[in-house]
Every structure is written in structure tokens, then in C-alpha cells.
Design a protein around this motif. Structure first.
Motif, PDB file in Angstrom:
ATOM      1  N   ARG A 645      22.595 -18.005 -28.794  1.00 54.81           N
ATOM      2  CA  ARG A 645      22.869 -18.176 -30.037  1.00 54.81           C
ATOM      3  C   ARG A 645      23.671 -19.574 -30.407  1.00 54.81           C
ATOM      4  N   GLU A 646      24.572 -19.621 -29.573  1.00 53.35           N
ATOM      5  CA  GLU A 646      25.527 -20.981 -29.510  1.00 53.35           C
ATOM      6  C   GLU A 646      24.565 -22.216 -29.447  1.00 53.35           C
ATOM      7  N   LEU A 647      23.921 -21.842 -28.281  1.00 49.90           N
ATOM      8  CA  LEU A 647      23.052 -23.141 -27.513  1.00 49.90           C
ATOM      9  C   LEU A 647      21.911 -23.485 -28.605  1.00 49.90           C
ATOM     10  N   LEU A 648      21.477 -22.580 -29.210  1.00 50.62           N
ATOM     11  CA  LEU A 648      20.458 -22.911 -30.298  1.00 50.62           C
ATOM     12  C   LEU A 648      21.043 -23.729 -31.554  1.00 50.62           C
ATOM     13  N   GLU A 649      22.207 -23.206 -31.627  1.00 51.31           N
ATOM     14  CA  GLU A 649      23.020 -23.994 -32.740  1.00 51.31           C
ATOM     15  C   GLU A 649      23.263 -25.477 -32.463  1.00 51.31           C
ATOM     16  N   SER A 650      23.776 -25.532 -31.277  1.00 50.60           N
ATOM     17  CA  SER A 650      24.149 -26.745 -30.687  1.00 50.60           C
ATOM     18  C   SER A 650      22.992 -27.764 -30.407  1.00 50.60           C
ATOM     19  N   LEU A 651      21.622 -27.598 -30.358  1.00 49.29           N
ATOM     20  CA  LEU A 651      20.616 -28.303 -29.914  1.00 49.29           C
ATOM     21  C   LEU A 651      20.356 -29.514 -30.968  1.00 49.29           C
ATOM     22  N   GLU A 652      20.775 -29.166 -32.105  1.00 47.83           N
ATOM     23  CA  GLU A 652      20.525 -30.353 -33.174  1.00 47.83           C
ATOM     24  C   GLU A 652      21.636 -31.200 -33.243  1.00 47.83           C
ATOM     25  N   LEU A 653      22.747 -31.069 -32.622  1.00 47.79           N
ATOM     26  CA  LEU A 653      23.986 -32.030 -32.751  1.00 47.79           C
ATOM     27  C   LEU A 653      23.763 -33.262 -32.320  1.00 47.79           C
ATOM     28  N   ARG A 654      22.984 -33.561 -31.220  1.00 48.78           N
ATOM     29  CA  ARG A 654      22.655 -34.588 -30.504  1.00 48.78           C
ATOM     30  C   ARG A 654      21.460 -34.865 -29.572  1.00 48.78           C
ATOM     31  N   LEU A 655      21.160 -35.822 -29.107  1.00 51.26           N
ATOM     32  CA  LEU A 655      19.940 -35.896 -28.146  1.00 51.26           C
ATOM     33  C   LEU A 655      20.361 -35.383 -26.739  1.00 51.26           C
ATOM     34  N   TRP A 656      19.802 -34.375 -26.222  1.00 48.33           N
ATOM     35  CA  TRP A 656      20.182 -33.872 -24.995  1.00 48.33           C
ATOM     36  C   TRP A 656      19.226 -34.487 -23.682  1.00 48.33           C
ATOM     37  N   ASP A 657      19.832 -34.664 -22.600  1.00 50.57           N
ATOM     38  CA  ASP A 657      18.961 -34.850 -21.336  1.00 50.57           C
ATOM     39  C   ASP A 657      18.520 -33.704 -20.785  1.00 50.57           C
ATOM     40  N   MET A 658      19.293 -32.629 -20.761  1.00 55.77           N
ATOM     41  CA  MET A 658      18.909 -31.409 -20.073  1.00 55.77           C
ATOM     42  C   MET A 658      19.483 -30.439 -20.812  1.00 55.77           C
ATOM     43  N   VAL A 659      18.797 -28.690 -20.744  1.00 62.82           N
ATOM     44  CA  VAL A 659      19.447 -27.705 -21.150  1.00 62.82           C
ATOM     45  C   VAL A 659      19.720 -26.781 -19.739  1.00 62.82           C
ATOM     46  N   MET A 660      20.679 -26.319 -19.502  1.00 66.48           N
ATOM     47  CA  MET A 660      20.985 -25.266 -18.557  1.00 66.48           C
ATOM     48  C   MET A 660      21.447 -23.971 -18.833  1.00 66.48           C
ATOM     49  N   LEU A 661      20.905 -23.028 -18.712  1.00 62.20           N
ATOM     50  CA  LEU A 661      21.175 -21.704 -19.121  1.00 62.20           C
ATOM     51  C   LEU A 661      21.141 -20.479 -18.220  1.00 62.20           C
ATOM     52  N   ASP A 662      22.118 -19.574 -18.528  1.00 61.82           N
ATOM     53  CA  ASP A 662      22.231 -18.189 -17.419  1.00 61.82           C
ATOM     54  C   ASP A 662      21.059 -17.373 -17.902  1.00 61.82           C
ATOM     55  N   LEU A 663      20.140 -16.755 -17.248  1.00 63.52           N
ATOM     56  CA  LEU A 663      19.378 -15.787 -17.839  1.00 63.52           C
ATOM     57  C   LEU A 663      19.733 -14.719 -18.234  1.00 63.52           C
ATOM     58  N   HIS A 664      20.924 -14.130 -17.551  1.00 67.78           N
ATOM     59  CA  HIS A 664      21.773 -12.898 -18.228  1.00 67.78           C
ATOM     60  C   HIS A 664      22.784 -13.261 -19.099  1.00 67.78           C
ATOM     61  N   MET A 665      22.669 -13.231 -20.531  1.00 67.23           N
ATOM     62  CA  MET A 665      23.742 -13.447 -21.415  1.00 67.23           C
ATOM     63  C   MET A 665      23.974 -12.531 -22.449  1.00 67.23           C
ATOM     64  N   PRO A 666      24.979 -12.214 -23.098  1.00 63.48           N
ATOM     65  CA  PRO A 666      24.884 -11.223 -24.293  1.00 63.48           C
ATOM     66  C   PRO A 666      24.505 -11.856 -25.413  1.00 63.48           C
ATOM     67  N   GLU A 667      24.025 -11.104 -26.440  1.00 67.29           N
ATOM     68  CA  GLU A 667      23.421 -11.569 -27.732  1.00 67.29           C
ATOM     69  C   GLU A 667      21.843 -11.945 -27.693  1.00 67.29           C
ATOM     70  N   MET A 668      21.702 -13.144 -26.633  1.00 72.10           N
ATOM     71  CA  MET A 668      20.555 -13.353 -26.429  1.00 72.10           C
ATOM     72  C   MET A 668      20.276 -13.839 -25.108  1.00 72.10           C
ATOM     73  N   ASP A 669      19.593 -13.486 -24.392  1.00 75.33           N
ATOM     74  CA  ASP A 669      19.273 -13.842 -22.842  1.00 75.33           C
ATOM     75  C   ASP A 669      18.506 -15.077 -22.893  1.00 75.33           C
TER      76      ASP A 669
END
Length: 852
Positions: A645-669
Motif C-alpha cells: 500500500r505504501e508503495l502504491l502511494e509512493s508511485l506518483e511522487l517521481r519517475l522510477w526506473d524500477m520497482v522491487m517488492l517482496d512477494l510476502h508482505m502484510p496488508e497487500m502482498d
């Protein structure tokens, strides 16, 4: 007289006619009576001719009766024997046979024979032509009303002329029943049924189902255990590597070394347990792809080099120069087998050498036989312990496990993989002296033709090798002589200094930096001043752990380039090619820690520093620190959030070259997060890389369906991480695709790179073995089916904008259409060659994708 003859003739005809019509016991009676009458009248007849004629006819009738009796007896005896044999066959069958008849609206059956009847206590001893044991359905077997209704429905279906097969449960038995209708003139006369006893099969099926459920539960447990262990293990190994870069005392460094070694052992053991679990469940699958053996060997050398931190041994690679450029097989599993043999050799060797030798045994009919030999001068293996080597969870001696560690699974898995690839592993050893492991395998030669090594032509010049170890000198000599260089070998620093003081000149000097003289900074500076640095290239051979130390000092004390041991052909040729062509420095992956070849700053150009923006979602605090440090050291700017959820909120802050994420996370995997990202058109080209500690979740298709481009398994191997980053930053892999107009295809998919990637992945899965599928259909005379398959490929190639492939496919299709209607032997004569060219194009596309 004439009247009598006519009368006799009529009597004989009547007798013959009677025999033809009845062929029963009454016929024999008539023959006997006729014969007796003829004899009687013949005796009392006074006329000689009539007398003789009647006597002859009477005797003929008597002989005919005897002949008929003999034939009938023989026929009945044979029929009884056949009936007895038939009943014997029926008795020994696992089920039973029956005959089904219909009287009115009800069905009746007559049990014939079968072994199941005897086991059920219904040994009826049916004989030929007996009509006993005719019962209505359900009278003997006491079927339930529901089962009886289903049985009657099947019988009705069979009576209408359909062959019917179904399962039937009665008493404690299970049977597979087959009903064969016997029809005459379109009318069913009766039905022959056969009930096959499948009670044991059903019991085995139930047991197999229980085993499958147990294996599934075990796999689930192992996957869960993998996740639970890998997550903290990733943090331990990551923090340990970060700690190793800080100021530490000798005692702390020793503790840290032991900590890292234990972590690597645990990680290796975990991988082995998971592989062994797959092996037991029969789900360990091998693939057949085209790959370059030299590339695999180089990666092996990189990995083995990371094991030599505290080992004063020499690891030498000797490779047959006639190795094919590409072969078909499973490179990951082959590398797993070889890496296990090499790791064991390094682990059990404290002095001397580890030799890895690759030989080409034979080359015949498009296939090659390769032999990989791993030799060490370690502890050796006794003859008593030799038989225990490949037994799972077993080591040669208990003391071996206590001293060197390990689970006893590595060699068992390696042997299984080797045999699955059609090869074998052999071993010879002498206790306390040496061990030699041989991995022999036969592979199909590939068709890839890459650009080749940086040194494509023969080189004129002289090369000097300054090495002490005889095997290392031999290996380097073999490698350099293949380039055309004139090679010389010196075994000491003193001889080397004398040679240059006497005015000797060389184009290339390779120096083992572990030798006395080269280790000392002042002695090395003095020696380098004797060289003409504009003409002579100096390459230092060292381990990855000594490279940083040897690179210290001013420019006058540095060699031109460092090459980590063990040395492979590709790595050496890249260094030589860089120097000869005087191009920009070439990156050479030579170790698993910070994979790069170190070069002198006098040849390094200005490298533009660019900060790539990476947004990462990771809930584990330790992993956050490790990932951030790893990426920042490589010039990336990292923004860390705790969940999806925090990642989705941060997407609009700037232009990103890459997103990396853990498959198993609380709230939204990670899967749900990726799906949310892919719903926004602005992020169609944004690379998404996943981390997972769950080996069972590490499946490409599952990730691709969610919009995830690649996944890294924890603990993340730095080589794998660097490879993924290099492939996906600015979608670099799209530029390396061969045979496709990637951007044109992506434009046709609304600019969605992840859709293009998924389509390409599925297309490769579908057509990677096209040649075998088409050949099988053509050999079976299924030309139409082959044309449908080729037409389908044509559509896929068009969607992916594979123009070269499309042209070859259309040519093949046209040729096959021209041959439509001809026999298999007269088909389009060049179709096999054309098919080979099509498959070659597919293989080139497959080899250029980053996930193959």
C-alpha cells in the motif's frame, strides 16, 4: 435290373440328403437300417448282379457309419478340449465373463467363468452347453437399488448396440465392466460382458493418492520452512557481508568468516533438501535448451573462486579447445552437478590443487560426448567408504561430517541428475592422496552462432607466463597458444626480473600475484619500471579476495588488469581483446562478491555516474538495510517502504526506473501490488522485480501473470541480482533480443511490456520443440496437422514481429502445401532442411531472452 439300380441310387441320394439336413443321431440310425436291409436282400436275392450290388451297397453303408462315428467322436473330443481350454482361460482371468440376455423388459445374465467368482465363493464350474445359473440382475450380487438402476441403464445402452465401459462396486470388490453387444441384422441377440477385477488397483490408487497428499503436505511444509529460514538467513548473510567491509580486528574477521561459512552451508543444505524432496516426488524436471558450454564454465569458475578465501590451493581449469560453440541440454542442472563436485573438491583439499578438466570424447551424428573430470589432492576416499558416497544423508565417515559439515545429499542429487540427463558419475580415489570424479554425458550439438570471442583472429606476438604451479602454467599455455601467441614460462620472480633486465620484450605478461616478489609493493614497482608499458600488457592473476589488496598503491605499482582464478577461456580472451583493440574497458564477471575485472586507471575512461531511482517494498528491517546498502554501493538511489500500500502511494511522487517488492508482505502482498501497478497505463514500461523466500512460489508463469517481470530467490546471490538489474534497467534486454522487432510488437500491445513478455514466454513454451512435433506428424502422414501447427506458428511470429522467422515459416508452409496429397515419401523434399532453419530461428530468439 435297371429298375433296381435306379431304385438303389434314389435310396442312396435320400440317405445323403437326410445326413445333410439333420446330421444327428437319427441319420446314423437310418444308415444302419439301410445297410442291414441291403445286406439282407442281397443275401436272399437269386440274381448274381443284384446280389453283388446289394452286398456292396450294404457294406458301403456300414463303413460310412463307422467313418461318421470316428469323425464325430474326434470332433466332439476336440470340441470338449477347446471348451475345457476356454473355460480354463476364463477361470484364471482376474475378473469373470458373463452373457446378458433380455426377456421382456428384464435382463438376465448367465455367469460363465472367472477367478473373481471363485474368490467370491461362486465357483460355478460351468460346462459347455449347460444353461444353469441364469439369474436376474441383482439376484446373486445383492446390489443396492441405486447401483442396480445404474447397472440396468448401462445394460440398456449396450442392448441398443453401444459398447459400454463402467466401474461397478459390489461387496468388497471393484470391477471394470465392459459390455459388448452381439448383433445380427441390426438386432442385438445377446451381450457378452467382462468384469475385470480392479480391487487391488483401486487400493493402490487410494494408497498412491494418500502418498501424493503426503508428498504435497511435505512439499508445503518444506516450502513454508524454506520461507521461514530463507528470510532471516538472507538478513544474516547480507549483514555479514556489510560487516566484512568495516574495520574489524583479526578475531572479529575470523568469527565473521565462520559466520558466513555457516550461512552458506545452511543455504546450500536447504537447497539440497528441496531438490531431494522434488527428486523423491518425481517432480524434478529437466529442460532442453541451447547454451554455450564456455559460458557455463565461466560461471562455474566465478562461483568456485568465491570459495578460496582461506584456501592456499590452486584451482585450474583445462578445457578442450574443440568444444562445440553451443549444445542442447539443461545448463542449470549440469552446472549444479559440476559445482557440487568442485565444491566438495575444494572443501576436502587443504593443500595442492583442484583440477577441472573438460574433454571432447567423440563427435558423431550431430551429438558430442563430453567428459568432465574433477581431481583433487585432498583427503581421499577409502574402498570401504566408496559404496556410501551416493546414499542420501550418508557421508563416508561420521568424522567427515563433524569436521567438514554437509548433509550427505549433494552427491546423491548429482548422481540422480546425471542419470536423468543420460549420463553417469564415476569415481576413483586413494585414501590420503587424491580423488577423481568423472561426469560423462552425451549432448546434441546446438545451432547458435554467436559473435564469438573478442579475439577472432590469430595474434602475432610473444607472451610470458610467470607462474610456479605446473598445472596453472600448462592451462595458460594451452589457452594462449590457441590465439597464436608465442608462449614462454618462468617459475620465479627473480628469473622474471633478470629476463627484462637483459632486454627481453613481450607483448603480454601474465603474473601469479601470490608469488614471492610480486606481493611486495616495492619489488613489484621496481619490476614494472623495467617494462615498456605502452607495448606490454600486464595481467595479474589472483583470487577475488586478494584483488583489492593488490590493486592498492600508486599507478606505477599497478598492473593493467586483474583476472581472478580459476581462469577460463572466455575471461582471458576478453582481457586480451580489450588490450589489443584499445577499446573502452570491458566488464568481466570474475567473482561472486563484486563481479568486475579491475583495470588500471590509465586505461579507464570517464564513466558517467547516473543515479537510477528504485522504489522498494520490503517489510523485514534487516533485509531493508542489506538491500539498500547493496544497491547504493552500485550507484542506485533507493526509496524504501514497508508494504504494498505504501508503495502504491509512493508511485506518483517521481519517475522510477524500477520497482522491487517482496512477494510476502502484510496488508497487500507482492502479487496484488503488481496487479494494481499494471492497471495504470503510465507504468506499462516500469520493470517490477520480486523477492521471495518461498522456493515453491518461484515460478515464472505465476509472476508473469501478475505483471512481475522477474523474481529473485532469497538469499539473493549477488551475481543473479546484478544480472537482473542490468537486464531490466531501462529495459536493456529488449535491445538484445534477436529476431524480433520488440518495440513494434509492444506498440501493437498498447505499449504494455509485461504483456509482450508474457506472450513471448508462452510462445517459446509452445514452439521451442516445433521441429520434433512437426517431424512426428509428417512421419505419421499427418500433413494437415503439421500445416495447422505451422500456420499457428505463423500467426504467433506475426504478432511478435519476428520478420525473419515469419519469412522462413511462410516458405515452409508453401512448400508443404504444394506437396499436399502426395505420399509421405514424396513430400516436399527440402521440408526437413527448411524446418531446421525455422527451429534455428526460434532457438536464437529463445537464447536472447533474459529468463532462458
Amino acid at each position: 435290373m435297371v429298375r433296381d439300380l435306379v431304385l438303389y441310387f434314389i435310396v442312396i441320394l435320400l440317405n445323403v440328403l437326410t445326413f445333410q439336413l439333420f446330421r444327428r443321431r437319427i441319420t446314423r440310425i437310418i444308415y444302419v437300417v439301410a445297410g442291414m436291409l441291403f445286406l439282407y436282400f442281397g443275401i436272399h436275392d437269386r440274381a448274381r448282379m443284384t446280389y453283388l450290388l446289394e452286398l456292396a451297397i450294404g457294406l458301403i453303408f456300414i463303413l460310412l457309419i463307422i467313418r461318421i462315428w470316428i469323425i464325430q467322436s474326434t470332433y466332439e473330443r476336440r470340441l470338449q478340449d477347446q471348451n475345457r481350454d476356454l473355460l480354463s482361460l476364463l477361470r484364471i482371468q482376474p475378473g469373470f465373463t458373463f452373457r446378458l440376455e433380455k426377456r421382456g423388459d428384464e435382463f438376465y445374465y448367465r455367469l460363465l467363468e472367472g477367478g473373481l467368482l471363485e474368490r467370491m465363493g461362486l465357483d460355478l464350474q460351468v460346462s459347455y452347453n449347460r444353461r444353469e445359473h441364469v439369474e436376474r440382475l441383482g439376484d446373486i450380487f445383492e446390489l443396492s437399488s441405486e447401483t442396480l438402476e445404474q447397472l440396468i441403464e448401462h445394460c440398456k445402452q449396450a442392448w441398443f448396440g453401444d459398447r459400454t465401459v463402467f466401474e461397478l462396486e459390489f461387496w468388497e470388490y471393484s470391477a471394470l465392466v465392459t459390455l459388448h453387444p452381439v448383433r445380427e441384422d441390426g438386432i442385438t441377440k445377446h451381450v457378452i460382458g467382462h468384469a475385470m477385477d480392479i480391487t487391488e488397483y483401486k487400493a493402490l490408487e487410494k494408497k498412491r493418492k494418500e502418498i501424493d497428499e503426503a508428498n504435497h503436505a511435505k512439499s508445503f511444509f518444506l516450502a513454508h520452512m524454506s520461507h521461514e529460514i530463507r528470510t532471516p538467513l538472507s538478513g544474516i548473510m547480507g549483514l555479514s557481508k556489510l560487516l566484512n567491509k568495516t574495520e574489524l580486528t583479526d578475531v572479529q574477521k575470523d568469527y565473521l568468516h565462520k559466520l558466513l561459512a555457516s550461512s552458506r552451508t545452511l543455504s546450500s543444505m536447504l537447497n539440497n533438501v528441496l531438490d531431494f524432496s522434488k527428486m523423491e516426488a518425481g517432480s524434478l524436471e529437466l529442460e532442453s535448451v541451447e547454451f554455450e558450454p564456455e559460458t557455463m564454465l565461466r560461471h562455474l569458475a566465478d562461483t568456485v573462486g568465491a570459495l578460496l578465501e582461506h584456501k592456499e590451493i590452486e584451482v585450474v581449469f583445462i578445457t578442450d579447445p574443440n568444444l562445440p560453440q553451443s549444445v542442447k541440454g539443461d545448463p542449470l542442472r549440469m552446472e549444479q552437478v559440476l559445482l557440487n563436485l568442485l565444491t566438495n573438491a575444494v572443501k576436502f583439499t587443504d593443500q595442492g590443487h583442484v583440477l577441472f578438466q573438460v574433454k571432447l570424447l567423440c563427435h558423431l551424428n550431430g551429438r558430442v560426448a563430453l567428459s568432465f573430470m574433477v581431481e583433487d589432492t585432498g583427503i581421499g576416499i577409502s574402498e570401504v567408504c566408496m559404496d556410501k558416497l551416493f546414499i542420501p544423508f550418508t557421508q563416508a565417515k561420521p568424522s567427515t561430517s563433524r569436521r567438514y559439515g554437509g548433509s550427505g545429499l549433494g552427491l546423491a542429487i548429482s548422481k540422480h541428475l546425471a542419470e536423468a540427463m543420460g549420463g553417469n558419475i564415476e569415481v576413483e580415489s586413494r585414501l590420503g592422496e587424491y580423488s577423481r570424479f568423472y561426469f560423462n554425458v552425451e549432448l546434441e550439438i546446438g545451432e547458435l552462432h554467436t559473435e564469438g570471442t573478442p579475439v577472432g583472429k590469430q595474434i602475432n606476438g610473444k607472451a610470458l607466463m610467470v607462474v610456479q604451479h605446473e598445472l596453472l602454467g600448462y592451462s595458460l599455455k594451452e589457452l594462449l597458444q590457441s590465439t597464436g601467441l608465442e608462449t614462454y614460462t618462468i617459475s620465479s620472480f627473480h628469473e622474471c626480473v633478470e629476463a627484462f633486465e637483459n632486454g627481453e620484450a613481450f607483448n603480454l605478461v601474465m603474473v601469479d600475484m601470490r608469488m614471492d616478489g610480486f606481493r611486495e609493493l616495492e619489488a613489484r614497482r621496481h619490476w614494472l619500471q623495467l617494462l615498456d608499458r605502452q607495448m606490454t600488457q600486464v595481467i595479474g592473476l589472483t583470487t577475488v579476495f586478494q584483488m583489492e589488496e593488490m590493486a592498492a598503491g600508486d599507478e606505477d605499482s599497478r598492473v593493467d588488469a586483474f583476472l581472478s582464478k580459476p581462469v577460463t577461456r572466455n575471461a582471458l580472451l576478453e582481457v586480451i581483446g580489450w588490450r589489443l583493440e584499445k577499446e573502452n574497458p570491458v566488464s568481466v564477471n570474475v567473482n561472486s562478491m563484486d563481479t568486475h575485472m579491475m583495470m588500471s586507471s590509465r586505461y579507464e575512461g570517464e564513466i558517467a555516474a547516473q543515479k537510477y531511482q528504485i522504489l522498494i517494498a520490503e517489510d523485514n528491517e534487516i533485509n531493508q538495510v542489506v538491500i539498500t546498502e547493496f544497491l547504493e554501493e552500485r550507484g542506485f538511489e533507493v526509496t524504501m517502504v514497508a508494504n504494498g500500500r505504501e508503495l502504491l502511494e509512493s508511485l506518483e511522487l517521481r519517475l522510477w526506473d524500477m520497482v522491487m517488492l517482496d512477494l510476502h508482505m502484510p496488508e497487500m502482498d507482492g502479487f496484488e501490488t503488481a496487479r494494481h501497478i499494471r492497471r495504470r497505463k503510465a507504468f506499462n514500461r516500469l520493470p517490477i522485480i520480486a523477492f521471495t523466500a518461498d522456493a515453491a512460489q518461484h515460478e515464472q508463469e505465476v509472476c508473469l501473470r501478475s505483471g512481475i517481470n522477474a523474481a529473485l530467490l532469497k538469499p539473493v546471490h549477488e551475481l543473479d541480482a546484478v544480472k537482473v538489474l542490468n537486464s531490466w534497467i531501462h529495459l536493456a534486454w529488449l535491445q538484445k533480443l534477436q529476431g524480433l522487432h520488440a518495440e513494434q510488437a509492444i506498440a501493437g500491445m498498447d505499449g504494455k511490456v509485461y504483456i509482450f513478455q508474457f506472450a513471448l514466454y508462452k510462445w517459446i513454451q509452445e514452439y521451442q520443440h516445433l521441429d520434433k512435433r512437426v517431424t512426428m506428424k509428417m512421419d505419421n502422414g499427418q500433413l494437415s496437422a503439421a500445416l495447422r501447427l505451422i500456420h499457428s506458428l505463423k500467426g504467433g511470429a506475426g504478432n511478435l514481429c519476428a520478420s525473419r522467422l515469419l519469412a522462413k515459416v511462410m516458405e515452409l508452409e508453401k512448400g508443404l502445401k504444394r506437396s499436399h496429397g502426395t505420399s509421405a515419401g514424396e513430400l516436399y523434399p527440402d521440408w526437413r532442411e527448411q524446418l531446421r532453419l525455422v527451429q534455428k530461428e526460434i532457438n536464437q530468439i529463445k537464447s536472447s531472452v533474459p529468463w532462458s
